[in-house]
Design a protein around this motif. Sequence first.
Motif, short mmCIF file in Angstrom:
data_model
loop_
_atom_site.label_atom_id
_atom_site.label_comp_id
_atom_site.label_asym_id
_atom_site.label_seq_id
_atom_site.Cartn_x
_atom_site.Cartn_y
_atom_site.Cartn_z
N ARG A 16 -2.41 6.22 -6.69
CA ARG A 16 -3.81 5.79 -6.67
C ARG A 16 -4.60 6.24 -7.90
O ARG A 16 -5.44 5.50 -8.42
CB ARG A 16 -4.48 6.29 -5.39
CG ARG A 16 -5.94 5.87 -5.27
CD ARG A 16 -6.56 6.37 -3.98
NE ARG A 16 -6.22 5.53 -2.85
CZ ARG A 16 -6.93 4.46 -2.48
NH1 ARG A 16 -7.99 4.09 -3.20
NH2 ARG A 16 -6.59 3.75 -1.42
N PHE A 62 -6.87 -2.12 -4.67
CA PHE A 62 -6.63 -1.88 -3.26
C PHE A 62 -7.40 -2.86 -2.38
O PHE A 62 -7.25 -2.84 -1.15
CB PHE A 62 -7.00 -0.44 -2.90
CG PHE A 62 -6.06 0.57 -3.50
CD1 PHE A 62 -4.94 0.99 -2.81
CD2 PHE A 62 -6.30 1.09 -4.77
CE1 PHE A 62 -4.06 1.91 -3.37
CE2 PHE A 62 -5.43 2.02 -5.34
CZ PHE A 62 -4.31 2.43 -4.64
N LEU A 89 0.82 -1.21 0.00
CA LEU A 89 0.00 0.00 0.00
C LEU A 89 0.86 1.26 0.00
O LEU A 89 0.49 2.27 -0.62
CB LEU A 89 -0.93 -0.01 1.21
CG LEU A 89 -2.08 -1.02 1.16
CD1 LEU A 89 -2.83 -1.03 2.48
CD2 LEU A 89 -3.04 -0.71 0.01
N GLU A 142 -0.34 3.81 -2.84
CA GLU A 142 -1.13 4.99 -2.49
C GLU A 142 -0.73 6.25 -3.29
O GLU A 142 -1.59 6.97 -3.78
CB GLU A 142 -1.03 5.26 -0.99
CG GLU A 142 -1.94 4.38 -0.14
CD GLU A 142 -3.42 4.67 -0.36
OE1 GLU A 142 -3.76 5.66 -1.05
OE2 GLU A 142 -4.24 3.89 0.15
#
Length: 604
Positions: free
Chosen positions: A380, A388, A373, A377
Amino acid sequence: MRFLLALGGMLCAASVAAAPGYALWGELKYAPGFTHFDYVNPDAPKGGELRLVSNLRTSTFDKYNPFTIKGSAPAYLGDMLFDSLLAGSMDENGAGYGLLAEDVAVAADGLSATFVLRREARFHNGDPVLASDLKFVFDTLMGPYTSPAYKTVLEDVAGIDVLDARTVRYRFKKANRELPLTVGGLPVFSHKWGMENGKAKRFDEVVMDIPIGSGPYRIGPVNFGKDITYVRDPNYWARDLNVKRGTENFDRITVKIYKDSTARLEALKAGEFDLMRFFSAADWARRVTGKRFDTGELVKGEFQHRLPSGFQSYVINLRRDKFQDARVREALGLAMDYEWMNRQMFYGAYQRVVGLFGNTDCQATGLPSPQELALMEPLRKNIPAAAFGPMALPPRTDGDSSLRANLRRAQALLQQAGWTVRDGALRNAKGEPMVIEYLDSNESGARVVSPWARNLEKLGIQLNYRPVDFALYQQRLSKFEFEIMSINYPGTNSPGQEFADMFGSKAADVEDSGNYTGLKNPAVDTLIARMTAAKTKDELLPACRALERVISHSHILIPQWTASTHRMAYNAWRLARPAQVPPYSPGEGWAIHTWWAQPARTSK
């Protein structure tokens, strides 16, 4: 590019000290001074002939230069004729041992790798392999007349320095664990290859000139359209090296050429050759029979391996407007009933491909880890939202799942994307029907595609099967002139820069690159860069798993199937093999390099 990929995951050095080999993560299996690899018979006799057919789709060849863009080279030519600085083993991941190179040293900052050539290394013409030849190879592969995939994989190699007659240093633009193994895996050929009257020809004009390599075999008799024979070099310079002992045992290796799979199978049963690898579950289950099998002359062997699954897939070309919406691509995958196909057509012989890195440490499962992550992120906006969440899994039609439910889901996705059924066909807002061409080089592939086509028809989609001859197939793929086709992407335990060729934005616009999908995604580019820049396994795994999630949730590939065994039929009266099956053996490559000829049987 196969030469580079064959050594993928072999080498990474964290020390400036010279050594005869390197482990990617941790220790080498074989200590300095080892005599031979465990999976070979060091006393295997030399002699005899291996006759086989290749698993390539090419029906013939029209050049001896495997590095240029146009044309088709003979099967296995690269393995037979060209050595590299480093050699991998078939029973170990992430390791490389010196072949042409006797010493390897990677700078502490990771910005260079130095190789010292063995004094005994020789080309087929008797010339020593020198540092100047390595520079010639690098400059040639980076030039305008070779496959663009080399430029992609070697993009971060700044150059090569000749330090003395037998020492070279490759300079890197940035520290990258993959680069030492990449340059260590380059095929090596003489600068005299293609010379006429002392003058070098342009490399794309080096077509039928006999290669001047340094490998164990040379090109022997050739019957164009029928077969090619590789002849073992009795003076092969590396025949007594530990990495070569017990290998390259046949005096002659003849690769037969047949028009189609039916002709190959009948020729095997007739005794025209000795070894054939099978990719058709139906042939293996029902047609590999006959008198020679009954007598024990021909034997069916299923050899278990632990190779990465790879990601054999239907490839969707994003260069076509109809495939721009990910919901459309996902709907196409929902119409594929793999469980029915495996049960009814494949005799339960396969497992479904999942993601890019099946059967490796890079395989993503469940939810993204905190480390994944952290990489995803910041990217994104260019990553599918579903990435995700849980790792994408191919749709199923068994258990609580069903084809009917999958087709309903597909229909809903298509409606959301603006496609509805009108006048008996799925149409967009302009009224244009959804008609898809599936390109193939083998008419027998229609059998496998037909069930998918029938299910797509229930959604109002027309899938047209378009078989063409292999030359045209190659041409259309190199120019990305297709809508959907099938590719068997090889797997790897140590993914690196080759993924920039397969999924990188820059490669999408380069003719003859490996980016067949046409994907252009900054997030993918960034994750590939993070993956190749990883200095430890703890840095590699989050990057490759994040990449796998993004690619899988982008639905640019429709996963097909894989097998955990190599299926080969062979002549047990003519061939002998080592008792140990190496876990990472490359199918028939294991037979080519480590089997040997049985003594001739006397007639009674």
